[in-house]
Design an enzyme around this catalytic site. Structure first.
Site, PDB file in Angstrom:
ATOM      1  N   THR A 157      -4.884  -1.509   9.285  1.00  0.00           N
ATOM      2  CA  THR A 157      -5.287  -1.653  10.694  1.00  0.00           C
ATOM      3  C   THR A 157      -6.481  -0.722  10.921  1.00  0.00           C
ATOM      4  OG1 THR A 157      -3.566  -0.026  11.212  1.00  0.00           O
ATOM      5  CG2 THR A 157      -3.042  -2.327  11.644  1.00  0.00           C
ATOM      6  N   LEU A 192       0.491  15.895  16.096  1.00  0.00           N
ATOM      7  CA  LEU A 192       0.360  16.622  14.821  1.00  0.00           C
ATOM      8  C   LEU A 192      -1.092  17.063  14.598  1.00  0.00           C
ATOM      9  CD1 LEU A 192       2.644  14.398  12.559  1.00  0.00           C
ATOM     10  CD2 LEU A 192       3.062  16.778  13.203  1.00  0.00           C
ATOM     11  N   GLU A 243       2.208  11.291   3.225  1.00  0.00           N
ATOM     12  CA  GLU A 243       1.851  11.164   1.819  1.00  0.00           C
ATOM     13  C   GLU A 243       2.062  12.510   1.127  1.00  0.00           C
ATOM     14  OE1 GLU A 243      -1.958   9.277   1.272  1.00  0.00           O
ATOM     15  OE2 GLU A 243      -1.414   7.818   2.795  1.00  0.00           O
ATOM     16  N   CYS A 258      -4.622   8.212   8.680  1.00  0.00           N
ATOM     17  CA  CYS A 258      -4.026   7.916   9.985  1.00  0.00           C
ATOM     18  C   CYS A 258      -4.552   8.720  11.169  1.00  0.00           C
ATOM     19  CB  CYS A 258      -2.519   8.114   9.909  1.00  0.00           C
ATOM     20  SG  CYS A 258      -1.730   6.988   8.761  1.00  0.00           S
ATOM     21  N   VAL A 292       0.059  -4.045   6.692  1.00  0.00           N
ATOM     22  CA  VAL A 292      -1.321  -4.258   6.244  1.00  0.00           C
ATOM     23  C   VAL A 292      -2.243  -3.243   6.915  1.00  0.00           C
ATOM     24  CG1 VAL A 292      -0.908  -6.718   5.855  1.00  0.00           C
ATOM     25  CG2 VAL A 292      -1.788  -5.956   8.069  1.00  0.00           C
ATOM     26  N   GLY A 307       0.814  -1.225   0.000  1.00  0.00           N
ATOM     27  CA  GLY A 307       0.000   0.000   0.000  1.00  0.00           C
ATOM     28  C   GLY A 307       0.834   1.256   0.000  1.00  0.00           C
TER      29      GLY A 307
HETATM   30  P1  NAI Z   1      -3.076   0.427   2.390  1.00  0.00           P
HETATM   31  O1  NAI Z   1      -4.520   0.115   2.522  1.00  0.00           O
HETATM   32  O2  NAI Z   1      -2.632   1.352   1.296  1.00  0.00           O
HETATM   33  O3  NAI Z   1      -2.246  -0.937   2.204  1.00  0.00           O
HETATM   34  C1  NAI Z   1      -2.443  -2.073   2.955  1.00  0.00           C
HETATM   35  C2  NAI Z   1      -2.319  -3.275   2.012  1.00  0.00           C
HETATM   36  O4  NAI Z   1      -2.289  -4.472   2.786  1.00  0.00           O
HETATM   37  C3  NAI Z   1      -3.484  -3.426   1.037  1.00  0.00           C
HETATM   38  O5  NAI Z   1      -3.011  -3.369  -0.285  1.00  0.00           O
HETATM   39  C4  NAI Z   1      -4.075  -4.811   1.380  1.00  0.00           C
HETATM   40  O6  NAI Z   1      -4.577  -5.493   0.244  1.00  0.00           O
HETATM   41  C5  NAI Z   1      -2.899  -5.504   2.016  1.00  0.00           C
HETATM   42  N1  NAI Z   1      -3.250  -6.613   2.903  1.00  0.00           N
HETATM   43  C6  NAI Z   1      -4.150  -6.638   3.927  1.00  0.00           C
HETATM   44  N2  NAI Z   1      -4.136  -7.829   4.531  1.00  0.00           N
HETATM   45  C7  NAI Z   1      -3.204  -8.592   3.900  1.00  0.00           C
HETATM   46  C8  NAI Z   1      -2.725  -9.920   4.073  1.00  0.00           C
HETATM   47  N3  NAI Z   1      -3.200 -10.701   5.056  1.00  0.00           N
HETATM   48  N4  NAI Z   1      -1.770 -10.374   3.237  1.00  0.00           N
HETATM   49  C9  NAI Z   1      -1.283  -9.591   2.240  1.00  0.00           C
HETATM   50  N5  NAI Z   1      -1.679  -8.324   2.037  1.00  0.00           N
HETATM   51  C10 NAI Z   1      -2.635  -7.808   2.847  1.00  0.00           C
HETATM   52  O7  NAI Z   1      -2.594   0.977   3.797  1.00  0.00           O
HETATM   53  P2  NAI Z   1      -1.336   1.932   4.121  1.00  0.00           P
HETATM   54  O8  NAI Z   1      -1.716   3.356   3.984  1.00  0.00           O
HETATM   55  O9  NAI Z   1      -0.140   1.435   3.399  1.00  0.00           O
HETATM   56  O10 NAI Z   1      -1.194   1.667   5.662  1.00  0.00           O
HETATM   57  C11 NAI Z   1      -0.673   0.447   6.175  1.00  0.00           C
HETATM   58  C12 NAI Z   1      -0.384   0.657   7.641  1.00  0.00           C
HETATM   59  O11 NAI Z   1       0.599   1.694   7.786  1.00  0.00           O
HETATM   60  C13 NAI Z   1      -1.586   1.090   8.470  1.00  0.00           C
HETATM   61  O12 NAI Z   1      -1.469   0.518   9.734  1.00  0.00           O
HETATM   62  C14 NAI Z   1      -1.416   2.592   8.573  1.00  0.00           C
HETATM   63  O13 NAI Z   1      -2.004   3.093   9.723  1.00  0.00           O
HETATM   64  C15 NAI Z   1       0.094   2.722   8.640  1.00  0.00           C
HETATM   65  N6  NAI Z   1       0.631   4.003   8.176  1.00  0.00           N
HETATM   66  C16 NAI Z   1       0.122   4.652   7.081  1.00  0.00           C
HETATM   67  C17 NAI Z   1       0.675   5.855   6.656  1.00  0.00           C
HETATM   68  C18 NAI Z   1       0.128   6.570   5.473  1.00  0.00           C
HETATM   69  O14 NAI Z   1       0.496   7.723   5.257  1.00  0.00           O
HETATM   70  N7  NAI Z   1      -0.726   5.966   4.673  1.00  0.00           N
HETATM   71  C19 NAI Z   1       1.817   6.459   7.343  1.00  0.00           C
HETATM   72  C20 NAI Z   1       2.309   5.680   8.435  1.00  0.00           C
HETATM   73  C21 NAI Z   1       1.714   4.515   8.832  1.00  0.00           C
END
Ligand code: NAI
Length: 481
Positions: A88, A223, A161, A272, A86, A10
């Site tokens: 959360t 933040l 982002e 987030c 993944v 992601g």
């Molecule tokens: P996202 O939704 O873009 O990506 C998560 C990915 O995990 C999805 O593509 C999904 O298909 C995959 N996934 C879920 N369960 C799976 C499994 N069992 N096996 C394989 N793939 C699986 O989410 P994002 O934005 O990348 O966030 C991920 C984590 O990072 C979250 O906990 C978020 O809070 C944290 N985070 C996000 C930030 C951001 O700016 N987006 C910054 C810092 C942390």
């Protein structure tokens, strides 16, 4: 060769691993996901996320030491270090609904790691998780361990982002939490040596597991709190004739406070802030710290207040009704330079206006029509699940919403124009031309302090800009429902 596998391709997994691959040619990095379409996109010319500079980084190492694959089990089995990035989401049902983090995807990833592993592994929490998640993950892994040793590390991601690549190349800090045992320290050192390829040693902070987990929630809460603080001030500025930009500048030049994250707006969004604060509130409550939880919850309440205050300004200024009126929405992403719409303020503002029967014409340079319709059709928190588990795209606002290709088309025949994302291009449009094509009186509601208020008033617009001295037109209109 060290092998890294990241589960979750992601916004975090993709860019983080691409940067590790480009900075560490001696490490093989595989990014895996259960979403076939996401992996296909990572392997194509059109990456699944828009992030300045990301294309270049991916191009440099894809197929060399960076691979995107749906073969989750094989890559996990082969890896020395497994990152888990993944979703959360916030729980929507059961214990802690509306607050607690839903660890379904994390748990299934952990069980899969336990099932397929044949060699010792370092498992790294990259997702933002509640404090003590590492302990739960450790239990899942060790109860199914078949004699394999697992070390769990917490390595929360602080990228933003829109500037993800820049943030990853030059982070303020990298945080690694681990067990304070010889094996734990060894695992911390192994991960540290990956980042040490490009991050100066003094910027790599090592803590215990719980501090690392909590620091991520705390950083996001701090933040978001700054934004809610300045947004609360913006309401007072409007009531008193102060200018929020001037107040924020005066406050931010205090070196103890600093200038960043003091820009008033229609409200914060992104995947987030809200989720992590709700999670923090829940953890506080579970630990009997109701007062502390209440303090942080207020940050979200002010954010919700800011969005509904904006909608009220629009409706009350336009003779208390927007029914049947065309309103142009400029910008839908939660901030500029990203196509991400998760928790964007635009969703609540648009839903508020649709609720008052407005007809919306939406333009965003990076967000597709399908995404906008999907967002407007979705219930709270539904977005934070893997794509194939989300509800199918529906016509969110039905006939009330159209998505168009540029600002001028959006504004044609409209009664009002709302700026909801601070895209640079909105500063440079020909507002004289737009004014000519709109119904009169023509309103501009600027939720991002993007437009030149004086210039637009000279053209003839009635202008509302968050936290700025009010247009005489708006002075006697109620701002709060
Ligand atoms: P996202 O939704 O873009 O990506 C998560 C990915 O995990 C999805 O593509 C999904 O298909 C995959 N996934 C879920 N369960 C799976 C499994 N069992 N096996 C394989 N793939 C699986 O989410 P994002 O934005 O990348 O966030 C991920 C984590 O990072 C979250 O906990 C978020 O809070 C944290 N985070 C996000 C930030 C951001 O700016 N987006 C910054 C810092 C942390």
């Amino acid at each position: 060769m060290v092998k890294i596998c990241c589960i979750g391709a992601g916004y975090v997994g993709g860019p983080t691993m691409a940067v590790i691959a480009v900075k560490c040619p001696s490490i093989e990095v595989a990014v895996v996901d259960i979403s076939v379409s996401r992996i296909q996109a990572w392997n194509s010319k059109q990456l699944p996320i828009y992030e300045p500079g990301l294309d270049d980084v991916v191009k440099q190492c894809r197929g060399k030491n960076l691979f995107f694959s749906t073969d989750v089990e094989r890559h996990v089995a082969e890896a020395d270090i497994v990152f888990v990035s993944v979703n959360t989401p916030t729980k929507t049902r059961g214990l802690g609904a509306g607050k607690a983090a839903d660890l379904t995807y994390w748990e299934s990833a952990a069980r899969m790691i336990a099932d397929v592993s044949k060699s010792d592994k370092i498992v790294v929490e990259k997702s933002t998780v509640p404090v003590k998640t590492a302990e739960a993950i450790e239990r899942i892994l060790t109860h199914n361990s078949k004699g394999i040793n697992y070390q769990i590390l917490s390595n929360p991601e602080f990228l933003a982002e829109g500037t993800a690549v820049q943030d990853l190349f030059n982070p303020d800090r990298v945080l690694i939490g681990g067990r304070e045992t010889p094996e734990g320290r060894k695992a911390v050192d192994a991960l540290k040596s990956v980042y040490a390829h490009w991050v100066p040693e003094e910027k790599i902070l090592c803590t215990n597991l719980w501090s690392a987990e909590l620091s991520k929630l705390a950083a996001n809460a701090f933040l978001a709190q700054r934004i809610s603080s300045v947004n609360a001030m913006s309401a007072l500025c409007e009531a008193t004739g102060a200018d929020v930009a001037q107040v924020a500048h005066a406050v931010g030049t205090d070196s103890r406070i600093g200038p960043k994250f003091l820009k008033a707006s229609v409200g914060f969004g992104g995947s987030c802030f809200q989720k992590d604060i709700l999670n923090l509130v829940y953890i506080c409550e579970c630990n009997g710290l109701g007062e502390v939880g209440g303090y942080w919850r207020q940050v979200i309440k002010v954010n919700d207040y800011q969005k509904s205050r904006f909608v009220n300004r629009v409706v009350s200024s336009m003779f208390n009704t927007v029914a049947g009126k065309k309103v142009a929405i400029l910008g839908f992403a939660f901030k500029k330079d990203t196509g991400d719409t998760r928790e964007t303020a635009a969703i609540d503002v648009c839903k508020g206006l649709i609720g008052d029967k407005a007809r919306l014409s939406i333009y965003d340079p990076q967000v597709s029509e399908e995404q906008i319709q999907k967002d407007l059709a979705m219930n709270k928190f539904e977005w934070d699940h893997p794509a194939h588990l989300q509800p199918a795209a529906g016509a969110g606002g039905g006939k009330q919403v159209s998505v168009v290709g540029d600002v001028y088309e959006a504004a044609e025949g409209a009664h009002a124009l709302c700026v909801l994302t601070e895209w640079e291009e909105f500063k440079g449009v020909d507002y004289g031309r737009i004014y000519g094509s709109m119904q009169k009186p023509a309103f501009v509601f600027d939720g991002r302090n993007v437009v030149d208020v004086e210039k637009l008033r000279e053209i003839g617009f009635i202008v509302y800009s968050i936290g700025k001295p009010l247009d005489p037109w708006l002075k006697d209109m109620p701002a709060v429902a």
